[in-house]
Design an enzyme around this catalytic site. Structure first.
Site: not given
Length: 308
Positions: A30-32, A34-36, A147, A174
């Protein structure tokens, strides 16, 4: 190099304390965005070869174009175990750190391609399968992004995929997936230590950070609430990424959990933080691991681990 757990670490940690990562390979799911993306940016700037493991390769390439350093984009859909298996089967070479960052938050009720509830299937089971399939290549760390929402989570072994329970995307599902992340990290560390592997498992949470994690939410009320809360209290994604960077590179022991040190873990520099009693339950962690193996068909590869 990535520090060993024997080195000292102070409470005023900043990214300036990250050593050179030249010669290492780090995968960030998920590095595309936000935090990633912000974690990948720092890893690449410090010299690592960073693999952006993303569902949308076009977005991944756009993101990689903003990074300075050695990067690579590979397709990975954590909501599809076939995609997870293909990603792992196509891998060769050492992995110095696997950062399990990708996730979905409070989407409408839905299922992964394998029939799992979307949040449990993506946030937990997808990363569970990916980690175990890649473990024979991993030489340093597995970092799982959880989280603070795990504190209100429970694991319902009778209905992990919300087939009979009333679905609560942001009030149950979640939180269950984030509790599962920490239980996974806990049991992974136990198994690595028991097998004599030098690899360690750590976890991190970003606090309150301004990202697009809730972009899958379709509730107008939740969307407005999230925007107000983010505007008033959230730190930016760059700062939100620091617990992940800390958990990946700082000299901390296996089983550690990192998060922001200020404002009830909502913001501030990264420190080691506590977790709920439920997230520390080794019996439940082992039971969840067994259930996850059964659901995914993927098991802990003891005989294939590096360094044992």
């Amino acid at each position: 190099m990535i520090h060993s757990a024997a080195d000292p670490v102070s409470s005023d940690w900043t990214i300036d304390r990250i050593p050179t990562l030249t010669g290492t390979t780090i995968i960030v799911t998920g590095a595309n965005s936000g935090i990633g993306l912000e974690a990948a940016r720092v890893f690449a700037a410090k010299g690592a070869h960073v693999v952006l493991a993303v569902r949308d390769e076009n977005k991944g390439r756009d993101a990689a174009a903003t990074l300075v350093g050695s990067t690579e984009v590979r397709h990975l859909d954590l909501a599809d175990l076939t995609s997870v298996r293909t990603f792992a089967a196509d891998w060769s070479g050492d992995i110095h750190a696997l950062v399990n960052n990708a996730g979905v938050m409070v989407p409408p009720f839905g299922h992964t391609k394998d029939g799992f509830e979307l949040q449990f299937g993506t946030n937990h089971l997808g990363h569970f399968a990916l980690t175990n399939l890649l473990l024979p290549h991993i030489t340093g760390r597995v970092v799982t992004v959880a989280s603070s929402a795990h504190r209100s989570g429970t694991i319902d072994f009778d209905d992990l995929n919300w087939a009979t329970r009333r679905y609560g995307a942001g009030a149950g599902a979640y939180e269950q997936s984030k509790l599962a992340n920490l239980l996974f990290a806990l049991e992974l560390q136990r198994r690595l230590a028991a097998s004599g592997s030098p690899v360690i498992s750590t976890a991190a949470h970003p606090g309150m950070s301004a990202t697009n994690l809730m972009s899958s939410n379709e509730s107008p009320v939740m969307s407005v609430f999230a925007k107000v809360v983010v505007r008033l209290f959230a730190q930016d994604a760059t700062t939100g990424a620091t617990p992940t960077l800390f958990a990946t590179t700082a000299p901390i022991p296996g089983g550690s959990y990192a998060g922001p040190g200020n404002r009830r873990e909502m913001a501030g520099p990264p420190v080691l933080v506590g977790r709920s009693d439920a997230a520390s339950d080794v019996v439940v962690a082992a039971r969840l691991w067994a259930a996850s193996e059964e659901l995914t068909g993927v098991r802990f590869p003891t005989a294939q681990l590096k360094g044992i």
